[in-house]
Every structure is written in structure tokens, then in C-alpha cells.
Design a protein around this motif. Structure first.
Motif, PDB file in Angstrom:
ATOM      1  N   GLU A   4       0.835  -1.208   0.000  1.00 23.10           N
ATOM      2  CA  GLU A   4       0.000   0.000   0.000  1.00 23.10           C
ATOM      3  C   GLU A   4       0.868   1.257   0.000  1.00 23.10           C
ATOM      4  O   GLU A   4       0.511   2.275  -0.588  1.00 23.10           O
ATOM      5  N   LYS A   5       2.017   1.156   0.686  1.00 18.11           N
ATOM      6  CA  LYS A   5       2.940   2.290   0.703  1.00 18.11           C
ATOM      7  C   LYS A   5       3.503   2.544  -0.692  1.00 18.11           C
ATOM      8  O   LYS A   5       3.674   3.701  -1.097  1.00 18.11           O
ATOM      9  N   LEU A   6       3.762   1.473  -1.422  1.00 15.61           N
ATOM     10  CA  LEU A   6       4.252   1.626  -2.794  1.00 15.61           C
ATOM     11  C   LEU A   6       3.178   2.245  -3.679  1.00 15.61           C
ATOM     12  O   LEU A   6       3.481   3.102  -4.508  1.00 15.61           O
ATOM     13  N   GLU A   7       1.930   1.827  -3.488  1.00 14.39           N
ATOM     14  CA  GLU A   7       0.834   2.432  -4.255  1.00 14.39           C
ATOM     15  C   GLU A   7       0.794   3.946  -4.019  1.00 14.39           C
ATOM     16  O   GLU A   7       0.556   4.722  -4.944  1.00 14.39           O
ATOM     17  N   SER A   8       1.036   4.346  -2.783  1.00 16.21           N
ATOM     18  CA  SER A   8       1.037   5.777  -2.452  1.00 16.21           C
ATOM     19  C   SER A   8       2.168   6.489  -3.175  1.00 16.21           C
ATOM     20  O   SER A   8       1.985   7.603  -3.696  1.00 16.21           O
ATOM     21  N   LYS A   9       3.345   5.859  -3.225  1.00 13.41           N
ATOM     22  CA  LYS A   9       4.481   6.459  -3.930  1.00 13.41           C
ATOM     23  C   LYS A   9       4.199   6.560  -5.427  1.00 13.41           C
ATOM     24  O   LYS A   9       4.558   7.555  -6.068  1.00 13.41           O
ATOM     25  N   ILE A  10       3.593   5.522  -5.970  1.00 15.80           N
ATOM     26  CA  ILE A  10       3.274   5.495  -7.398  1.00 15.80           C
ATOM     27  C   ILE A  10       2.188   6.519  -7.726  1.00 15.80           C
ATOM     28  O   ILE A  10       2.163   7.098  -8.810  1.00 15.80           O
ATOM     29  N   GLY A  11       1.280   6.717  -6.778  1.00 17.32           N
ATOM     30  CA  GLY A  11       0.166   7.632  -7.029  1.00 17.32           C
ATOM     31  C   GLY A  11      -0.977   6.974  -7.763  1.00 17.32           C
ATOM     32  O   GLY A  11      -1.739   7.635  -8.467  1.00 17.32           O
ATOM     33  N   TYR A  12      -1.090   5.655  -7.558  1.00 13.92           N
ATOM     34  CA  TYR A  12      -2.174   4.918  -8.220  1.00 13.92           C
ATOM     35  C   TYR A  12      -2.636   3.788  -7.307  1.00 13.92           C
ATOM     36  O   TYR A  12      -1.822   3.025  -6.799  1.00 13.92           O
ATOM     37  N   LYS A  13      -3.957   3.671  -7.108  1.00 15.90           N
ATOM     38  CA  LYS A  13      -4.556   2.618  -6.287  1.00 15.90           C
ATOM     39  C   LYS A  13      -5.076   1.507  -7.196  1.00 15.90           C
ATOM     40  O   LYS A  13      -5.937   1.736  -8.047  1.00 15.90           O
ATOM     41  N   PHE A  14      -4.534   0.318  -7.012  1.00 16.88           N
ATOM     42  CA  PHE A  14      -4.890  -0.807  -7.873  1.00 16.88           C
ATOM     43  C   PHE A  14      -6.213  -1.447  -7.460  1.00 16.88           C
ATOM     44  O   PHE A  14      -6.476  -1.658  -6.271  1.00 16.88           O
ATOM     45  N   ARG A  15      -7.018  -1.789  -8.462  1.00 14.08           N
ATOM     46  CA  ARG A  15      -8.203  -2.600  -8.234  1.00 14.08           C
ATOM     47  C   ARG A  15      -7.802  -4.071  -8.136  1.00 14.08           C
ATOM     48  O   ARG A  15      -8.315  -4.813  -7.321  1.00 14.08           O
TER      49      ARG A  15
END
Length: 237
Positions: free
Chosen positions: A9-20
């Protein structure tokens, strides 16, 4: 066998995209060395995503520079794209985002520094791009790519790409009007034969447009063309 990546989830925050579908991101971070060592994991790794991500990256960058730099001829667009989508640039982004700590590697690759290996990080970035594209859309991938690369594109454009300034100057004026005539004139030289310095003016329709200095006539001509492009605002120091 399922891969579970801690703090994804921390990586998603860095990427700036929330995966479905978080499995897409997990696969993007899984190196072939892991699936090779874990036969029950079959052939699930990031190689196929890397293949797709390379194409998505290319079309996004191509579209962006095509729109942003309407005066660039095809050759310079190709040079710019090649420098933007290269392994070094992708590795730089991966390091900034801390991708290495999230990679799933085989024991051998882990032991030999795979988490900081340039090629592995660059491939993972392409795979992440593909995972965003598949989970979301081309627009989502576009947003991720340009948020990380736009500043680098700007830096490259500001005088760090073109080595053949004469050709670029010629193409610039030909694009404006085919009647433009460019001529380079040696206005002086000094120093002994083994250490000469040449002075050159570039004339556009017989009017001085720029001047350059160099250890050879060719270098002086290139510098004169560069000064002209700076004057035109086509490149920057």
C-alpha cells in the motif's frame, strides 16, 4: 503459490495509483529468478508485463514530445525519445521510488545484489507501467509516466541533446521557408598550426546570425549554430 509483498500500500502511495487488481502490481515486482526457483509458481513473473510496458512507455513519451516540441524534426524527436526511455532513466525513477525494496527475487539474485541492479530495476519500471495500464487506462499510465519523466525531458531539451547543431539550424529554417540560405564564414584564426583557434560567423540570407569559436572549423561552425539556436529560443543553456 501466491506472492505477498509487505507494505505494498505504501508503494501504491508512492506510485500515485490505487490498484483494483493488486495481483498485477505483485506480478510486476516479481523477477523471473523467483519463479525459476519456485516451480509451483509456474511462469508468473514480470517479463510479459515488461514487454507491454516498453510499448506503453514509448507511445506515451512519443505523443508527449510530438505535441510539446512541434518544431523538432523526426530525427531529433527520435533522439529525445531514446534518451528518455533508456535504462538509465528508468533506473533513476526506480531508485527515487524505492522499487528495489519491494522486488520479489530468487535467492541467487538476492545474494548478488539484484535489488540495486540497474537492468532489474528498469525492467520492473516497465512492468509497473504495464500493470497500471492494464488495471486502469492509458491515461493512468500517462499520468504516472509523465509525473516522473516530464522534468527529465525538460532537462534533456535544454541544450543537452543535440550534438549536430548545424543540421538542427538548417532544418529549423527550412521548416520556416525554403528560401532561407545558411552560410558559415571563417572570420579569423590565430595561434600556431598545432594549436589554432578558429572564429566563424553563421549568415542567414547574408545577415550575421551568430558566431562561434573552436579548435577546428567544424567545431567553430557547430558553436556558431548553437549560438543561433540559443538566440531563437530553440535550446537553452
Amino acid at each position: 503459490m501466491k506472492v505477498k509483498i509487505d507494505n505494498i500500500e505504501k508503494l501504491e502511495s508512492k506510485i500515485g495509483y490505487k490498484f483494483r487488481n493488486i495481483k498485477l502490481l505483485e506480478n510486476a515486482l516479481t523477477h523471473s529468478s523467483y519463479s525459476n526457483e519456485n516451480k509451483t509458481y509456474k511462469r508468473v513473473n514480470n517479463e510479459r508485463l515488461e514487454f507491454l510496458g516498453d510499448s506503453v512507455l514509448s507511445i506515451v513519451v512519443s505523443r508527449h514530445i510530438f505535441k510539446e516540441f512541434p518544431n523538432y524534426p523526426e530525427g531529433d524527436l527520435s533522439k529525445l525519445r531514446a534518451q528518455v526511455v533508456c535504462e538509465d532513466m528508468l533506473n533513476e525513477i526506480a531508485l527515487k521510488l524505492g522499487i528495489g525494496q519491494y522486488l520479489v527475487l530468487g535467492k541467487g539474485e538476492e545474494a548478488t545484489g539484484g535489488r540495486i541492479r540497474k537492468s532489474i530495476l528498469a525492467d520492473a519500471m516497465e512492468a509497473i507501467i504495464a500493470s497500471i495500464y492494464l488495471d486502469g487506462s492509458l491515461e493512468d499510465a500517462d499520468k504516472f509516466i509523465l509525473s516522473n519523466l516530464e522534468e527529465s525531458i525538460d532537462t534533456l531539451v535544454k541544450g543537452k541533446i543535440f550534438s549536430d547543431y548545424k543540421s538542427y539550424l538548417q532544418e529549423y529554417f527550412q521548416g520556416k521557408n525554403s528560401n532561407y540560405r545558411i552560410k558559415y564564414v571563417v572570420t579569423g584564426e590565430e595561434g600556431p598550426d598545432h594549436d589554432k583557434v578558429f572564429y566563424v560567423d553563421v549568415l542567414v540570407n547574408k545577415k550575421k546570425f551568430g558566431s562561434g569559436v573552436g579548435k577546428s572549423k567544424k567545431t567553430a561552425e557547430q558553436n556558431a549554430a548553437k549560438k543561433s539556436l540559443l538566440r531563437l529560443g530553440e535550446i537553452y543553456e
